[in-house]
Write an enzyme that holds these catalytic residues in place. Structure first.
Site, short mmCIF file in Angstrom:
data_model
loop_
_atom_site.label_atom_id
_atom_site.label_comp_id
_atom_site.label_asym_id
_atom_site.label_seq_id
_atom_site.Cartn_x
_atom_site.Cartn_y
_atom_site.Cartn_z
N ASN A 1 -132.95 -10.93 -23.33
CA ASN A 1 -132.96 -11.31 -21.91
C ASN A 1 -133.03 -10.11 -20.97
O ASN A 1 -133.49 -10.23 -19.83
CB ASN A 1 -131.73 -12.16 -21.57
N PHE B 1 -128.14 -15.48 -29.01
CA PHE B 1 -128.15 -14.01 -29.02
C PHE B 1 -128.98 -13.42 -27.87
O PHE B 1 -129.62 -12.37 -28.04
CB PHE B 1 -128.67 -13.46 -30.37
N CYS B 2 -128.99 -14.10 -26.71
CA CYS B 2 -129.76 -13.60 -25.56
C CYS B 2 -131.24 -13.46 -25.90
O CYS B 2 -131.93 -12.60 -25.32
CB CYS B 2 -129.26 -12.24 -25.07
N ASN B 3 -131.73 -14.22 -26.85
CA ASN B 3 -133.15 -14.13 -27.22
C ASN B 3 -133.73 -15.54 -27.18
O ASN B 3 -133.92 -16.18 -28.22
CB ASN B 3 -133.29 -13.49 -28.61
#
Ligand SMILES: Cc1ncc(COP(=O)(O)O)c(C=O)c1O
Length: 465
Positions: free
Chosen positions: A130, A387-389
């Protein structure tokens, strides 16, 4: 200390169990299995001891003046810059280092100062963290087009070199290309050759190296990215709060900073409303850099080079192969898989990060929170979620675009909650999982850590959740 050089071809072996006993004894003393190296590395004991001893001896002042204490700090900052360049095999005539708080802050320096516009687009991968996805906000605000490079079924970038060439042919101007050297979701290591390809087409390249450099050597001599972002705590665990933007001097000079701050200017005139930014890295380091921790950055990089990046890569790769093989071998009584591993089955060009879901007897994903809870109780540190992905997650979990859109809209109307979004997605069949479990390995990992994770998964299977 040993004096190993960063990119040695043949290195004698290192006894990683001895290294664990010497530098990471606290893991076994507290009966913990740590499997979240993509979240953060663990620091070797000696790094904190040696740093504390150095601090006890030193008199370090704010670097922005000419006193002895100030000059001592300035010298440390310069030494740390040189050490970072040496670690990344970067020619100091071509590259410089801007110290930042972390990878996100390094990326933000580029995002806020890159001259996006109608002729300068932003091209990023669907596998970005992100902190790179966020760059699109700056691009869109400047009226630049934003293009995502898609992932294939194995979560590798799909046909990316020719896509870049087509984009280049069909639009005036080039732009900024950003991708991660290693996915923080799947562990896939995207081809570093893309850097030169994209640059040859006229693009500026921002390489997010946060998940790659903790366990793989990066040579900027061979991979001449314009900008590279990293966080030092992910590489050697200590200190937190320092990252770097390693930048080509020439590419840095083409950025246009949207503001200025103390430390980054030659002068500011209140009377005349003018200012002059400092040249090079200094002009990008707002305020006072974390000068007290520069010594630890130098020692941390020395430590990695001493163990040897290629040895670390081999150690992590061998353990990751064991982990993936063990996961694939787990089955229910009827022989159906107990685990779905995301990303490439063959694992070539992959680092030590593995994302997976536990499956119930019907083949449905067990909520990742359940596995997390069992792992927590067993003293096993793994990560759960996306996981911010979001790009890799959407691809891996098979998010159906129109159902996702309506679930996002409904959940936002009701007041955003991830749990609520997950419930809606499950109800409408919008995805086969909402979040995964991620295990990531590092230099202190061993076979027993892997086995303890497997025991957790077998325990989840045995217990009703
Ligand atoms: C690939 C990648 N990029 C960026 C980041 C952000 O790093 P930081 O939180 O240190 O800014 C992370 C953190 O996990 C990451 O894995």
């Amino acid at each position: 200390m040993l004096t190993a050089t960063p990119h040695q071809a043949a290195q004698p072996s290192v006894d990683f169990s001895e290294l664990r006993a010497r530098e990471f004894a606290r893991l076994d003393a507290s009966a913990q299995a740590y499997l979240d190296y993509t979240g953060s590395a663990l620091y070797p004991e000696r790094l904190v001891t040696e740093h504390a001893a150095a601090l006890r001896r030193a008199v370090l002042g704010n670097p922005h003046s000419e006193s002895p204490a100030s000059r001592a700090s300035t010298a440390l900052v310069h030494a740390a810059r040189d050490r970072v360049l040496r670690f990344f095999d970067a020619d100091p005539r071509e590259y410089t280092v801007c110290f930042t708080a972390n990878t996100s802050a390094a990326i933000h320096l580029v995002a806020s100062a890159y001259p996006f516009g109608r002729d300068a687009r932003f091209i990023l991968s669907a596998d970005d963290h992100n902190s790179v996805n966020g760059v699109r906000a700056y691009a869109e605000r400047a009226g630049a087009r934003v293009h995502y490079l898609p992932l294939d079924d194995e979560l590798r970038l799909h046909d990316v070199a020719s896509r870049l060439a087509v984009l280049r042919r069909t639009h005036v101007g080039a732009g900024l290309v950003a991708f991660p050297a290693q996915s923080n979701f799947s562990g896939v290591q995207h081809p570093l050759a893309l850097v030169e390809r994209a640059r040859a087409l006229g693009y500026t390249v921002l390489l997010d190296a946060a998940a790659y450099v903790p366990t793989s050597a990066l040579s900027l001599n061979r991979t001449p990215a314009d900008f590279v972002a990293c966080s030092f705590y992910k590489m050697f665990g200590y200190p937190t709060g320092i990252g770097a933007l390693v930048a080509r001097r020439e590419s840095l000079s083409r950025l246009r900073r949207p503001w200025f701050a103390g430390g980054a200017v030659e002068y500011v005139s209140v009377q005349h409303g003018s200012h002059l930014a400092r040249d090079g890295a200094d002009g990008f380091e707002d305020g006072t850099v974390n000068f007290l921790d520069m010594e630890a950055v130098i020692r941390g990089l020395d430590f990695l080079d001493e163990v040897g990046m290629s040895r670390i890569a081999r150690h992590v790769s061998a353990l990751t192969s064991t982990l993936v093989a063990r996961l694939h071998a787990l089955t229910h009584r009827d022989g159906t898989p107990l685990v779905r591993v995301y990303g490439p089955r063959d694992r070539y060009d992959c680092g030590g990060t593995v994302a997976f879901n536990l499956l119930d007897e019907r083949g449905d994903a067990v909520p990742y929170e359940v596995v997390e809870e069992h792992a927590r109780r067993a003293g096993v540190s793994v990560r759960g979620g996306c996981f911010c992905n979001p790009g890799a997650s959407e691809r891996a979990f098979g998010f159906v675009p129109d159902r996702t859109a309506s679930c996002i809209a409904e959940t936002r109307r009701a007041g955003w909650s991830l749990t609520e979004f997950g419930r809606r997605m499950r109800e409408c069949g919008g995805a086969h999982a909402i979040g995964a479990v991620r295990a990531s390995l590092g230099m202190a990992s061993n076979d027993r850590d892997v086995e303890r994770l497997i025991e957790v998964l077998l325990g989840c299977k045995a217990l009703p959740y």
